[in-house]
Design a protein around this motif. Structure first.
Motif, short mmCIF file in Angstrom:
data_model
loop_
_atom_site.label_atom_id
_atom_site.label_comp_id
_atom_site.label_asym_id
_atom_site.label_seq_id
_atom_site.Cartn_x
_atom_site.Cartn_y
_atom_site.Cartn_z
N THR A 42 44.18 40.43 35.84
CA THR A 42 45.20 40.88 36.78
C THR A 42 44.94 42.37 37.02
N PRO A 43 45.57 42.97 38.06
CA PRO A 43 45.38 44.41 38.28
C PRO A 43 45.68 45.24 37.02
N LYS A 44 46.71 44.81 36.25
CA LYS A 44 47.08 45.52 35.02
C LYS A 44 45.92 45.47 34.01
N VAL A 45 45.34 44.29 33.81
CA VAL A 45 44.25 44.12 32.85
C VAL A 45 43.02 44.91 33.29
N LYS A 58 34.83 42.65 43.30
CA LYS A 58 35.77 41.54 43.09
C LYS A 58 35.35 40.36 43.96
N SER A 59 35.24 39.19 43.34
CA SER A 59 35.00 37.97 44.12
C SER A 59 36.35 37.27 44.26
N SER A 60 36.46 36.44 45.27
CA SER A 60 37.73 35.74 45.49
C SER A 60 38.01 34.79 44.32
N ASN A 88 48.05 35.33 44.02
CA ASN A 88 48.96 36.46 44.02
C ASN A 88 48.99 37.12 42.64
N TYR A 89 48.94 36.29 41.60
CA TYR A 89 48.95 36.80 40.23
C TYR A 89 47.74 37.69 39.96
N PHE A 90 46.61 37.34 40.58
CA PHE A 90 45.40 38.14 40.38
C PHE A 90 45.23 39.21 41.46
N GLY A 91 46.32 39.47 42.20
CA GLY A 91 46.28 40.57 43.16
C GLY A 91 45.56 40.22 44.46
N GLU A 92 45.44 38.92 44.74
CA GLU A 92 44.74 38.50 45.97
C GLU A 92 45.72 37.81 46.91
N VAL A 93 45.59 38.07 48.20
CA VAL A 93 46.50 37.46 49.17
C VAL A 93 45.86 36.20 49.73
N LEU A 134 57.67 38.38 45.57
CA LEU A 134 56.38 38.89 45.09
C LEU A 134 55.23 38.27 45.88
N VAL A 135 55.32 36.95 46.09
CA VAL A 135 54.27 36.25 46.86
C VAL A 135 54.20 36.78 48.29
N LEU A 136 55.38 37.11 48.85
CA LEU A 136 55.43 37.63 50.23
C LEU A 136 55.06 39.11 50.30
#
Length: 729
Positions: free
Chosen positions: A183-186, A203-205, A384-389, A475-477
């Motif tokens: 995640t962004p935090k990690v 970063k890969s998708s 979303n959890y991994f910072g990807e839209v 958060l998802v939005l």
């Protein structure tokens, strides 16, 4: 070959035989060749290992690869050695090596033969190894499974925190950190700890389009799993359980149901474990039941399903484990069984750990619950959890998208949630905000005097669960963000602030409410008692039983008791094997009386065109050390029933219940030796004759008829056992 006049593609072809790179591989390798630090986030199956293997083969010196996985080290060293005439090209240094092997590693390193040295973090900290590595030219350091550095990662290892100072002591060289989940935090944690905040980030998708995500309530999960596997026969699959005990039980349950399955966990001896892993890789078995220790670095491309019997402790763990399905781009079904009871169990395991660790673990569990209960597209939630839209409205490849829940206009609810986040100055987590909305004066709310806020209780007509769902969808939005430094603290994003200025209609989904239940509720044949029996077939079966009882001159209940007929009218057994799994039947009874009942059911099923749930009957595992086996063996040895009670520390009443159960399932038992001791012939004859004429097997009716003053309940039960065994079995 000189790196300057040979293209990377030519090196790729020369060393690995591939014609093209995947995704970001080429850019990452070029970055390493340029002597720059790199942070690589590449999901499972993306080709991470090539990003350090190829530059190591090109550059002068030895690349140090730090990895926690001994199995993976050996696997990769074997692959690299197959590319070269010299075995010294790649080595690993860990606790599994003999003294002679360690000397060989040292010799090859000092001779400059070794291009890649795989080291476990524990081995890296040994003084003798530090001194050895100081003597060689190091091309770069690759830290694999880098998420182990972060306490927020799903596999935190404290020894990873010591890597940076040791690297500083050995000698400066570029650092490449690689992970499949962060995640962004990690990510921030990894870069900060390794001192590579300025590293180039690749970063890969995280989107694995071929994976189908599904969550089911954990009710009758063993039965569901067996049915699922039988519908996917011949395909490779992994089942994850949290405890070693459950791994063993599940593997055994699959085996008795004709499924080629083996167990894998850290408690097994290493030979058995690696044998089981090899059998899975070589396709001698279809299914591995494992704790999370299995699968890391295992390159089996055609795993077709990953089942989580127990939900993992974090979404990162879940993503990495499900990522082992469909690595070849083919079908991959990710099925998870969810019960909130499992989450409570995981919370209990955290008790006694340091407060900071508990706090982190709790927050990670909240994310897992959010994923399981959410009605939002699973793919959208994960990415979303991994910072990807994830832009698409419907991924068409998860249970929530294929079976959408009812939607409602959530504009007003979202605005209320955003108002409260601002009111608490963007310094609190979701559960705190939800408690304020519903007007729940929790300890935390009171300690910050938030129960005096004007907005306290402004959403009291809904519950905490509803408001947590609203926050998750916010958060998802991307209207709400989580502060990276204070994981879990909610703040408004620029998009959220804009939304407050100019609100618009947003259609939100109602969360799932999973029914609670134990797996054991439906794991045995009697587990279907809640299902309504088919009254028509039940009447036909009773009729057949009556005819047979007249023909055999036996009371109907001796042939099959009512609960057995009820179970038949639910499960429609059409083979001898299925009949044996009907409640209260067993092998003996099925063979003796089952044939005509099976024939009747077969005709009925065909005529009525009944679609039977496939593989509904699941054999339960016989508890080999169980009480029943002991009782049967003791009776064979003519042991007194009171001695059996004493040996097993049970009451006579309970022992008789066990014996009745053995007899009613069709096993013949002879307790004459005991009956003759406690009852005279005349009494025995009276009770036996009563049951020959009786309409049912009720003990209460027998006592009433025979007289409670002359006969005891225990005596009647003993004779009923003799009668049922002799006449029915």
């Amino acid at each position: 070959m000189n790196a300057k006049n040979v293209t990377l593609s030519e090196y790729l072809k020369k060393f690995f035989g591939f014609s093209t790179f995947k995704g970001n591989q080429e850019a990452i390798i070029q970055n390493v060749l340029d002597g720059e630090d790199a942070f690589v986030l590449m999901p499972t199956g993306g080709g991470k290992s090539l990003c350090y293997q190829l530059p190591a083969l090109i550059l002068d010196g030895t690349a140090i690869v730090i990895s926690p996985l001994i199995a993976l080290m050996k696997n990769q060293v074997d692959v690299l050695r197959s590319l070269s005439m010299d075995d010294g090209i790649a080595h690993f240094l860990n606790s599994s090596l003999t003294k002679a092997a360690i000397n060989q590693v040292k010799e090859d390193l000092l001779a400059g033969k070794t291009k890649l040295l795989y080291v476990a973090p524990e081995s890296l900290t040994k003084e003798e190894n530090i001194q050895l590595l100081k003597q060689i030219k190091i091309s770069f350091y690759a830290i694999d499974e880098a998420h182990c550095i972060s306490e927020w990662g799903h596999d935190f290892r404290p020894e990873y925190r010591r890597i940076r100072p040791i690297i500083g002591e050995i000698g400066k060289a570029p650092v490449i950190a690689l992970t499949a989940t962060a995640t962004p935090k990690v990510q921030n944690d990894i870069q900060k700890n390794l001192g590579i905040l300025d590293a180039k980030v690749f970063k890969s998708s995280f989107n694995r389009e071929n994976l189908y995500y599904e969550v089911r309530p954990k009710v009758g999960a063993t039965r569901e799993i067996i049915r699922f596997i039988k519908n996917n026969l011949g395909k490779s699959g992994i089942i994850y359980c949290l405890s070693r005990k459950k791994v063993e039980e599940m593997a055994e349950a699959l085996q008795v149901n004709g499924i080629k399955a083996l167990a894998y966990h850290a408690g097994m001896d290493s030979n058995t474990r690696s044998d089981n892993q090899d059998k899975f890789l070589m396709e001698d078995v279809d299914v591995i039941v494992a704790t999370i220790a299995f699968g890391m670095g295992i390159d089996k491309p055609d795993v077709r399903y990953v089942i989580h019997y127990d939900i993992p402790k974090s979404l990162e763990g879940y993503y990495q484990e499900t990522g082992r399905a469909g690595r070849d781009g083919g079908e991959g079904h990710c099925l998870t069984f969810y019960s909130y009871k499992d989450i409570q169990k995981l919370e209990k395991f955290m008790q006694g750990k340091p407060v900071a660790e508990q706090e982190i673990g709790k927050q990670l569990l909240i994310e897992t619950v959010a994923y399981a209960e959410s009605a939002v597209c699973r793919r959208k939630m994960l990415l979303n959890y991994f910072g990807e839209v994830y832009e698409q409205e419907n991924c068409e490849h998860c249970d929530n998208c294929l079976h959408p829940k009812t939607k409602f206009d959530g504009k007003d609810d979202l605005l209320l949630a955003l108002d409260v986040i601002i009111a608490v100055q963007e310094k609190f987590k979701a559960d705190h905000v939800a408690n304020i909305l519903v007007g729940n004066a929790s300890t935390s709310v009171k300690s910050y005097k938030h129960h005096h806020l004007e907005l306290f209780g402004c959403g009291s007509e809904k519950d905490v669960r509803f408001w947590n769902a609203i926050i998750r969808q916010g958060l998802v939005l991307r209207l709400i963000e989580k502060d990276i430094e204070n994981y879990g603290t909610l703040m408004l994003s620029p998009k959220g602030k804009e939304y407050m200025e100019n609100p618009y209609t947003v259609m939100l989904s109602q969360d799932h409410e999973y029914e609670e239940g134990d797996d054991d509720e439906a794991s045995g044949p009697a587990g279907n008692k809640s299902t309504a029996a088919d009254e028509e077939i039940f009447a036909l079966l009773k009729d057949l039983r009556r005819k047979m009882s007249k023909k055999l001159n036996l009371p109907p209940f001796v042939i099959f008791q009512d609960p057995s007929l009820e179970d038949m009218s639910i499960q429609y057994p059409t083979s001898m094997e299925e009949m044996q799994n009907i409640a209260g039947v067993g092998a003996g009874k099925a063979k003796r009386y089952g044939k005509e009942f099976i024939e009747l059911i077969k005709v009925y099923v065909e005529e009525k065109e009944i679609v039977r749930p496939q593989d509904l009957v699941v054999k339960s595992v016989v508890n080999k050390s169980g009480l029943k086996v002991y009782i049967i063996q003791s009776i064979d040895r003519k042991l007194s029933l009171s001695d059996i009670c004493e040996a097993k520390n049970i009451e006579m009443n309970d022992l008789l219940t066990e014996i009745e159960s053995i007899v009613s399932s069709g096993t013949k038992i002879n307790i004459d030796y005991y009956i003759n001791e406690v009852l005279d012939e005349e009494k025995q004859g009276e009770i036996f004759d009563y049951f020959m004429e009786a309409e049912n097997e009720s003990i209460a009716d027998a006592l009433k008829e025979l007289g409670e003053t002359d006969f005891s309940e225990e005596e009647i039960r003993l004779l009923r056992i003799k009668f049922m065994s002799e006449m029915g079995n």
